[in-house]
Design a protein around this motif. Structure first.
Motif, mmCIF file in Angstrom:
data_model
loop_
_atom_site.group_PDB
_atom_site.id
_atom_site.type_symbol
_atom_site.label_atom_id
_atom_site.label_comp_id
_atom_site.label_asym_id
_atom_site.label_seq_id
_atom_site.Cartn_x
_atom_site.Cartn_y
_atom_site.Cartn_z
ATOM 1 N N ILE A 602 -44.904 31.457 -46.694
ATOM 2 C CA ILE A 602 -44.823 32.777 -47.328
ATOM 3 C C ILE A 602 -44.952 33.828 -46.231
ATOM 4 O O ILE A 602 -45.913 33.819 -45.456
ATOM 5 C CB ILE A 602 -45.938 32.959 -48.367
ATOM 6 C CG1 ILE A 602 -45.870 31.861 -49.428
ATOM 7 C CG2 ILE A 602 -45.852 34.342 -49.016
ATOM 8 C CD1 ILE A 602 -47.083 31.830 -50.352
ATOM 9 N N TYR A 603 -44.001 34.761 -46.170
ATOM 10 C CA TYR A 603 -44.000 35.794 -45.134
ATOM 11 C C TYR A 603 -44.688 37.053 -45.657
ATOM 12 O O TYR A 603 -44.226 37.673 -46.619
ATOM 13 C CB TYR A 603 -42.570 36.115 -44.696
ATOM 14 C CG TYR A 603 -41.913 34.963 -43.976
ATOM 15 C CD1 TYR A 603 -41.998 34.837 -42.595
ATOM 16 C CD2 TYR A 603 -41.235 33.973 -44.686
ATOM 17 C CE1 TYR A 603 -41.410 33.763 -41.934
ATOM 18 C CE2 TYR A 603 -40.646 32.894 -44.031
ATOM 19 C CZ TYR A 603 -40.740 32.799 -42.659
ATOM 20 O OH TYR A 603 -40.162 31.730 -42.003
ATOM 21 N N PHE A 604 -45.791 37.432 -45.005
ATOM 22 C CA PHE A 604 -46.521 38.652 -45.353
ATOM 23 C C PHE A 604 -46.026 39.776 -44.444
ATOM 24 O O PHE A 604 -45.937 39.612 -43.230
ATOM 25 C CB PHE A 604 -48.023 38.431 -45.194
ATOM 26 C CG PHE A 604 -48.594 37.476 -46.212
ATOM 27 C CD1 PHE A 604 -49.222 37.952 -47.351
ATOM 28 C CD2 PHE A 604 -48.479 36.100 -46.035
ATOM 29 C CE1 PHE A 604 -49.739 37.072 -48.299
ATOM 30 C CE2 PHE A 604 -48.994 35.213 -46.968
ATOM 31 C CZ PHE A 604 -49.625 35.699 -48.111
ATOM 32 N N ALA A 605 -45.714 40.921 -45.047
ATOM 33 C CA ALA A 605 -44.934 41.944 -44.345
ATOM 34 C C ALA A 605 -45.791 43.052 -43.737
ATOM 35 O O ALA A 605 -46.724 43.567 -44.354
ATOM 36 C CB ALA A 605 -43.919 42.563 -45.307
ATOM 37 N N ARG A 635 -54.899 25.114 -48.349
ATOM 38 C CA ARG A 635 -53.711 25.277 -47.504
ATOM 39 C C ARG A 635 -52.475 24.634 -48.140
ATOM 40 O O ARG A 635 -51.738 23.884 -47.513
ATOM 41 C CB ARG A 635 -53.961 24.699 -46.123
ATOM 42 C CG ARG A 635 -52.974 25.197 -45.073
ATOM 43 C CD ARG A 635 -53.326 24.676 -43.683
ATOM 44 N NE ARG A 635 -52.312 25.066 -42.711
ATOM 45 C CZ ARG A 635 -52.335 24.722 -41.430
ATOM 46 N NH1 ARG A 635 -53.339 23.992 -40.967
ATOM 47 N NH2 ARG A 635 -51.375 25.096 -40.616
ATOM 48 N N ARG A 636 -52.288 24.970 -49.419
ATOM 49 C CA ARG A 636 -51.051 24.509 -50.071
ATOM 50 C C ARG A 636 -49.836 25.106 -49.380
ATOM 51 O O ARG A 636 -48.781 24.489 -49.293
ATOM 52 C CB ARG A 636 -51.058 24.921 -51.552
ATOM 53 C CG ARG A 636 -51.805 23.991 -52.474
ATOM 54 C CD ARG A 636 -51.677 24.443 -53.913
ATOM 55 N NE ARG A 636 -52.378 25.704 -54.138
ATOM 56 C CZ ARG A 636 -53.630 25.797 -54.580
ATOM 57 N NH1 ARG A 636 -54.325 24.696 -54.814
ATOM 58 N NH2 ARG A 636 -54.206 26.961 -54.774
ATOM 59 N N TYR A 637 -50.011 26.368 -48.923
ATOM 60 C CA TYR A 637 -48.873 27.093 -48.350
ATOM 61 C C TYR A 637 -49.207 27.567 -46.936
ATOM 62 O O TYR A 637 -50.355 27.892 -46.615
ATOM 63 C CB TYR A 637 -48.500 28.278 -49.230
ATOM 64 C CG TYR A 637 -48.125 27.863 -50.633
ATOM 65 C CD1 TYR A 637 -46.957 27.141 -50.871
ATOM 66 C CD2 TYR A 637 -48.956 28.151 -51.718
ATOM 67 C CE1 TYR A 637 -46.620 26.727 -52.154
ATOM 68 C CE2 TYR A 637 -48.624 27.754 -53.001
ATOM 69 C CZ TYR A 637 -47.455 27.033 -53.206
ATOM 70 O OH TYR A 637 -47.122 26.618 -54.474
ATOM 71 N N GLU A 638 -48.177 27.613 -46.082
ATOM 72 C CA GLU A 638 -48.291 28.206 -44.761
ATOM 73 C C GLU A 638 -48.066 29.717 -44.888
ATOM 74 O O GLU A 638 -47.503 30.191 -45.876
ATOM 75 C CB GLU A 638 -47.235 27.616 -43.813
ATOM 76 C CG GLU A 638 -47.339 26.114 -43.606
ATOM 77 C CD GLU A 638 -48.477 25.738 -42.679
ATOM 78 O OE1 GLU A 638 -49.054 26.653 -42.035
ATOM 79 O OE2 GLU A 638 -48.797 24.539 -42.604
ATOM 80 N N PHE A 639 -48.513 30.457 -43.884
ATOM 81 C CA PHE A 639 -48.193 31.887 -43.893
ATOM 82 C C PHE A 639 -47.398 32.242 -42.650
ATOM 83 O O PHE A 639 -47.609 31.699 -41.564
ATOM 84 C CB PHE A 639 -49.446 32.757 -44.005
ATOM 85 C CG PHE A 639 -50.296 32.820 -42.765
ATOM 86 C CD1 PHE A 639 -50.140 33.852 -41.834
ATOM 87 C CD2 PHE A 639 -51.273 31.869 -42.529
ATOM 88 C CE1 PHE A 639 -50.929 33.911 -40.699
ATOM 89 C CE2 PHE A 639 -52.070 31.923 -41.393
ATOM 90 C CZ PHE A 639 -51.899 32.948 -40.475
ATOM 91 N N GLY A 640 -46.444 33.145 -42.850
ATOM 92 C CA GLY A 640 -45.650 33.694 -41.758
ATOM 93 C C GLY A 640 -45.859 35.190 -41.706
ATOM 94 O O GLY A 640 -46.572 35.776 -42.526
ATOM 95 N N VAL A 641 -45.233 35.843 -40.747
ATOM 96 C CA VAL A 641 -45.395 37.281 -40.587
ATOM 97 C C VAL A 641 -44.018 37.921 -40.478
ATOM 98 O O VAL A 641 -43.121 37.415 -39.796
ATOM 99 C CB VAL A 641 -46.248 37.619 -39.347
ATOM 100 C CG1 VAL A 641 -45.707 36.944 -38.092
ATOM 101 C CG2 VAL A 641 -46.352 39.136 -39.137
ATOM 102 N N TYR A 642 -43.850 39.052 -41.170
ATOM 103 C CA TYR A 642 -42.663 39.894 -41.020
ATOM 104 C C TYR A 642 -43.102 41.152 -40.293
ATOM 105 O O TYR A 642 -44.089 41.796 -40.665
ATOM 106 C CB TYR A 642 -42.082 40.264 -42.375
ATOM 107 C CG TYR A 642 -41.026 41.367 -42.304
ATOM 108 C CD1 TYR A 642 -39.693 41.057 -42.054
ATOM 109 C CD2 TYR A 642 -41.371 42.709 -42.477
ATOM 110 C CE1 TYR A 642 -38.731 42.054 -41.969
ATOM 111 C CE2 TYR A 642 -40.415 43.710 -42.401
ATOM 112 C CZ TYR A 642 -39.102 43.382 -42.145
ATOM 113 O OH TYR A 642 -38.145 44.364 -42.062
#
Length: 716
Positions: A602-605, A635-642
């Motif tokens: 999931i990308y957090f902006a 940690r079901r989901y990874e995090f990304g960055v926008y």
């Protein structure tokens, strides 16, 4: 504040003869009037010479020497109230009793005469004339003053004034402590202390002088803080001082075109200047830039001349012809915070390129839009812009049309002259751009650009190998040549915005028909928002969140999806640890609600141009909150960055973002200027356009072998 004051008995052991007992006993009270609450403290030093104690015993011996001198000089006791040594230890002299060390008669305070010894404690630093105070000493003096103001016996508390012994008395005392001996300096407990940042007495002198002279005199003048630490407020106040002396009214905190013209029109340079005020400004500018200058500052003598010559060499201007235009640019550079010596983290290769740009394009070619670039070894926004101007010059763009923007003329030149065989300065600039984008990545390893390839016209194997790796990493055609797409990728974050892109993102619901249109246009993956922070009916509502059944339509059309989460990502106050934690909890809930599989990213902006201070104070804490929340949920989901390249690099390195979604089309962002693509980039947003009437779309280069996105969902 609690402080440790060592009693007289500590140093009395070094007093010889019959006076040792008196030295060890409590101080002798004075019958003279004693009202320290009316004044404050005077600061002293120990006179001429130098004092370099090998141990604390040397400091105790020094205090004992003062006692012996005073007793033999017909005083009843030691003159000073307290002593502070270079190690930060405080010793009792007269203590809270009246001392007799403050020369002179009285000080005017609010119209009243306050006696120098009647109303002031005397604090003696164990320094000689040529010693500089240590950080320990300054901090202890500060703590002692706070103690005397707040914790001394109630009828012996010190007033608020801090003065040097030389105030109203002809003496050099307290030497190098003089510039600290004033209210508002770092030893004043009423102002903030910044650990590890010693005050520079010459910078302090600059700040005090410019405020004393120009506050109330120069229209528009803004005072700088007298902290003894250089910074933009100080050099901008000096800029206003120069404007005033050159006849500019009102003065402003900007060295703009009017100031440039005024400096050009003024016929004198520092070595021929006769106005003492202007000479003083130049000398203070040198001090604020970290160079020595002449004292007194209204004289331009050998020290200033040598430092000025050294500065020109650091700028890369040795041997240049110094026209009025060039002098104006030098003057401007003196009154900025730009550095011309390598700073920590900088490198000599970058510095050599910076100096070449100054020498060839500012001094020799006199490009009107160019100012001197820093020569600090860092590839920064200003260096990137100047590199672009240099390239424009070598492409044949007219001097008055050079602006540093990647516009149609520059693009046309790069597609023609820039894409042919390169030699000389255009070749050097291309390879400099390669170096600034180094390292690149290949086979999971960093690949640095060889500095030896910058200065040669030879088509070396190391240059070609690096270039092909860079093209592959950037996902542009791997040609090993200086084609237009490669130039664009080296120079701006968006690169060639017409190159192939198989990813996209939008705020529009993807129906089955829309999904098929995207697929037919060559798109393979679409970014969609998991949620929206405002309800329907709110003026800010966009309807951007995923709709029920939308994912099934995306998959049925043969597309993949990558999830985005953004609540107020354009506002700094959205970014706190607590909000990151809460929003990650919400993102996890929404992702599970849509049935996204475990491991999805999931990308957090961060949808604005965040500066490094914003990243330190807000963005990183926000992503630490995101990380901690997702970890706490298993940690079901990874995090990304926008965000910009800088945001993505720092959040990935310092908060652990798995993938980066780079806002490349925001090529004017500071965070996209002077930074390479992040090693973990997965999407690069390069073009915003209207795909169909009423349907806006962002084109994203989707990097092969990185985030696969989502191609199916399970039960919510």
């Amino acid at each position: 504040m609690s402080v440790t004051i060592h009693p007289r008995s500590i140093w009395a052991v070094y007093v010889t003869g019959a006076n040792r007992n008196q030295a060890a006993n409590p101080p002798v009270p004075s019958s003279n009037r004693w009202e320290p609450w009316a004044g404050g403290v005077f600061l002293h030093h120990r006179g001429n010479g130098s004092f370099s104690p090998d141990s604390e015993e040397d400091c105790k011996k020094d205090v004992a020497e003062v006692f012996t001198h005073d007793i033999n000089g017909d005083y009843d006791d030691i003159q000073y109230n307290f002593f502070v040594c270079p190690h930060g230890n405080i010793y009792e002299g007269r203590g809270y009793e009246r001392g007799e060390a403050n020369g002179g008669a009285y000080v005017k305070i609010d119209g009243a005469d306050v006696g120098n010894n009647t109303g002031f404690y005397s604090i003696c630093a164990l320094l000689r004339l040529w010693n500089r105070p240590s950080d320990f000493m300054l901090r202890s003096i500060r703590d002692l003053i706070a103690h005397l103001r707040n914790e001394a016996p109630s009828n012996r508390r010190a007033g608020s004034r801090i003065l040097p012994h030389a105030s109203g008395w002809k003496t050099e005392c307290p030497g190098t402590l003089t510039e600290y001996s004033t209210n508002g300096s770092p030893i004043d407990p009423s102002v903030a202390w910044e650990d590890g940042q010693l005050m520079d007495m010459n910078v302090f002198g600059a700040q005090k002088w410019v405020n004393d002279v120009y506050d109330g005199l120069a229209p528009g003048y803004i005072k700088c803080l007298t902290t003894g630490r250089t910074g933009w407020p100080t050099v901008l106040s000096l800029t206003q001082a120069l404007q005033y002396e050159l006849g500019i009214r009102p003065t402003v905190q900007n060295f703009g075109p009017a100031t440039m013209q005024a400096v050009q029109n003024h016929p004198l340079r520092p070595d021929t200047e006769t106005d003492p005020s202007i000479i003083t400004i130049y000398n203070w500018a040198l001090w604020c830039k970290g160079y020595y200058a002449t004292q007194p500052p209204y004289v331009w003598a050998e020290i200033s001349r040598n430092s000025y010559t050294e500065l020109l060499d650091h700028m890369g201007l040795t041997g240049s012809v110094f026209t009025n235009e060039l002098w104006a640019r030098i003057c401007r550079a003196m009154l900025t915070m730009d550095q011309f010596r390598i700073v920590p983290g900088g490198d000599a290769v970058t510095q050599s390129i910076q100096r070449h740009i100054n020498r060839r394009y500012v001094a020799l070619r006199n490009i009107p839009a160019m100012n001197l670039v820093p020569c600090d070894g860092y590839y920064s926004r200003e260096v990137q812009k100047s590199l672009m101007m240099a390239i424009q010059y070598e492409l044949g763009i007219g001097l008055n049309d050079i602006n540093g923007y990647f516009g149609p003329g520059t693009q046309s030149g790069l597609k023609t002259r820039g894409s042919g065989a390169l030699a000389g300065d255009l070749r050097l600039l291309f390879r400099s751009a390669c170096f600034f984008n180094s390292p690149t990545y290949g086979n999971g390893q960093q690949i640095p650009y060889s500095p030896q390839d910058i200065q040669t016209d030879t088509e070396t194997a190391t240059h070609t190998s690096w270039l092909r790796a860079f093209q592959s990493f950037s996902q542009i055609p791997v040609t090993g040549t200086n084609d237009y797409t490669t130039w664009a990728q080296l120079l701006i974050s968006v690169g060639d915005d017409q190159r192939e892109a198989t990813g996209c993102d939008c705020i529009t619901e993807i129906t089955l028909d829309r999904g098929r249109q995207l697929k037919a246009a060559g798109y393979q993956i679409v970014g969609r928002y998991l949620d929206e922070h405002v309800p329907p009916g709110d003026p800010s509502y966009l309807g951007k969140a995923l709709k029920p059944g939308e994912l099934q339509n995306i998959f049925a059309a043969g597309l993949r999806m990558f999830p985005i989460f953004q609540y107020n990502g354009t506002q700094l106050d959205n970014f706190t640890f607590a909000k990151g934690y809460d929003q990650a909890m919400k993102a996890d809930e929404k992702a599970r609600g849509f049935g996204l599989p475990q491991g999805s990213c999931i990308y957090f902006a961060v949808d604005y141009d965040a500066m490094d201070a914003d990243i330190d104070n807000n963005i990183l804490p926000y992503f630490h909150g995101v990380r901690d929340a997702l970890l706490g949920l298993g940690r079901r989901y990874e995090f990304g960055v926008y965000g910009s390249r800088n945001v993505c690099i720092r959040v990935s390195n310092e908060a652990g973002a798995r993938w980066s979604f780079v806002s490349g089309m925001s090529w004017g962002f500071s965070g996209n200027l002077g930074y390479p693509l992040p090693a973990n980039w997965s999407f690069n947003q390069i073009h915003e356009y209207e795909f169909r009437p009423g349907w806006g779309l962002d084109r994203n280069v989707w990097r092969e072998g990185c985030d696969p996105g989502v191609s199916s969902v399970g039960s919510p």
